[in-house]
Design a protein around this motif. Structure first.
Motif, PDB file in Angstrom:
ATOM      1  N   GLU A  14      -0.821   6.562   4.520  1.00 52.87           N
ATOM      2  CA  GLU A  14      -0.845   6.425   5.969  1.00 52.87           C
ATOM      3  C   GLU A  14      -0.923   4.961   6.347  1.00 52.87           C
ATOM      4  O   GLU A  14      -1.557   4.149   5.635  1.00 52.87           O
ATOM      5  CB  GLU A  14      -2.045   7.181   6.540  1.00 52.87           C
ATOM      6  N   LYS A  15      -0.338   4.643   7.459  1.00 53.60           N
ATOM      7  CA  LYS A  15      -0.389   3.280   7.970  1.00 53.60           C
ATOM      8  C   LYS A  15      -1.838   2.806   8.044  1.00 53.60           C
ATOM      9  O   LYS A  15      -2.722   3.533   8.489  1.00 53.60           O
ATOM     10  CB  LYS A  15       0.243   3.256   9.362  1.00 53.60           C
ATOM     11  N   GLY A  16      -2.068   1.584   7.539  1.00 52.17           N
ATOM     12  CA  GLY A  16      -3.389   0.999   7.561  1.00 52.17           C
ATOM     13  C   GLY A  16      -4.178   1.147   6.274  1.00 52.17           C
ATOM     14  O   GLY A  16      -5.173   0.450   6.068  1.00 52.17           O
ATOM     15  N   LYS A  17      -3.719   2.036   5.403  1.00 48.38           N
ATOM     16  CA  LYS A  17      -4.391   2.212   4.118  1.00 48.38           C
ATOM     17  C   LYS A  17      -3.935   1.150   3.124  1.00 48.38           C
ATOM     18  O   LYS A  17      -2.871   0.552   3.268  1.00 48.38           O
ATOM     19  CB  LYS A  17      -4.062   3.593   3.534  1.00 48.38           C
ATOM     20  N   ASP A  18      -4.770   0.924   2.097  1.00 47.09           N
ATOM     21  CA  ASP A  18      -4.399   0.015   1.011  1.00 47.09           C
ATOM     22  C   ASP A  18      -3.770   0.827  -0.124  1.00 47.09           C
ATOM     23  O   ASP A  18      -4.163   1.974  -0.367  1.00 47.09           O
ATOM     24  CB  ASP A  18      -5.637  -0.702   0.475  1.00 47.09           C
ATOM     25  N   THR A  82      -1.352  -1.181   4.973  1.00 46.93           N
ATOM     26  CA  THR A  82       0.091  -0.940   4.909  1.00 46.93           C
ATOM     27  C   THR A  82       0.687  -0.691   6.283  1.00 46.93           C
ATOM     28  O   THR A  82       0.065  -0.096   7.184  1.00 46.93           O
ATOM     29  CB  THR A  82       0.408   0.252   3.997  1.00 46.93           C
ATOM     30  N   GLN A  83       1.921  -1.142   6.426  1.00 46.30           N
ATOM     31  CA  GLN A  83       2.718  -0.950   7.627  1.00 46.30           C
ATOM     32  C   GLN A  83       3.962  -0.144   7.272  1.00 46.30           C
ATOM     33  O   GLN A  83       4.368  -0.102   6.101  1.00 46.30           O
ATOM     34  CB  GLN A  83       3.120  -2.297   8.210  1.00 46.30           C
ATOM     35  N   GLN A  84       4.583   0.441   8.271  1.00 44.34           N
ATOM     36  CA  GLN A  84       5.758   1.262   8.004  1.00 44.34           C
ATOM     37  C   GLN A  84       6.878   0.436   7.375  1.00 44.34           C
ATOM     38  O   GLN A  84       7.646   0.949   6.552  1.00 44.34           O
ATOM     39  CB  GLN A  84       6.231   1.956   9.279  1.00 44.34           C
TER      40      GLN A  84
END
Lengths: 114, 114
Positions: A14-18, A82-84
């Motif tokens: 998911e967006k924002g996870k490492d 993370t970003q898309q």
């Protein structure tokens, strides 16, 4: 002999996870490279390790990306928050000698950021 | 800046026909040159490489490539294409002064008609 291996083969996050991506180079290879393959940008160099020298990080797209290589062998590429647009296939390659320039690639990790 | 141009995004050939994939590069010195092939969902496999010497190099799977300095080209050829050759082909330049990191062309997708 065994080739370059990478794990996981696929990763959905998911967006924002490492995320952490692993590369096991061919035994005895001194140089290790990370590349990214995406639809919009093609194949791009990210980072290069050679022995105990400081890595060449010139291809890392932002400070959310980092990599380390432990014991001159296994390498981990970490992407924070993370970003898309980080969705891509991340390829690792190793080379037996810096002078030859011949790189042997792993199968890649396909990363999808939702 | 160093760059690699593969002018053909897609090429379709009939099985048994000859093949030529074009590659032009921009680089200040005599480059290390490579052709890689990628099948769907797979990593990159090295077909052949040029470092120096004989300008006609032979590779795996019946492929060859010719380095032409005057034209800054490194075209890939095969006399008779097989259906199993359908894949994406990448030309690359190795930057000797930067740890041999690779600069890739955009790739050419080869389709083989039966």
């Amino acid at each position: 002999g065994a080739g370059v291996s990478q794990s996981p083969s696929n990763k959905v996050t998911e967006k924002g996870k490492d995320v952490e991506l692993r590369c096991d180079p061919i035994s005895g290879h001194t140089a290790l490279y990370w590349y990214r393959q995406s639809l919009g940008q093609g194949l791009e160099f990210l980072i290069y390790f050679q022995g105990n020298s400081a890595p060449d990080k010139s291809g890392l797209p932002s400070d959310r990306f980092s990599a380390e290589r432990t014991g001159g062998s296994v390498s981990t590429l970490t992407i924070q928050r993370t970003q898309q647009e980080d969705s891509a296939v991340y390829l690792c390659a190793s080379s037996p000698r810096r002078e030859t320039g011949t790189q042997y690639f792993g199968p890649g990790t396909r990363l999808l950021v939702l | 800046a160093q760059s690699v141009t593969q002018p053909d995004i897609h090429i379709t050939v009939s099985e048994g026909a000859s093949l030529e994939l074009r590659c032009n590069y921009s680089y200040g010195a005599t480059p290390y040159l490579f052709w890689y092939v990628q099948s769907p969902g797979q990593g990159l496999q090295l077909l052949l490489k040029y470092f120096s010497g004989d300008t006609l190099v032979q590779g795996i799977k019946g492929f060859e490539a010719e380095f032409k300095r005057s034209q800054s080209s490194f075209n890939l050829r095969k006399p008779s294409v097989h259906w199993s050759d359908a894949a994406e082909y990448f030309c690359a330049v190795g930057l000797m002064e930067y740890g041999n990191k690779l600069v890739f062309g955009a790739g050419t997708i080869l389709r083989v008609k039966s």
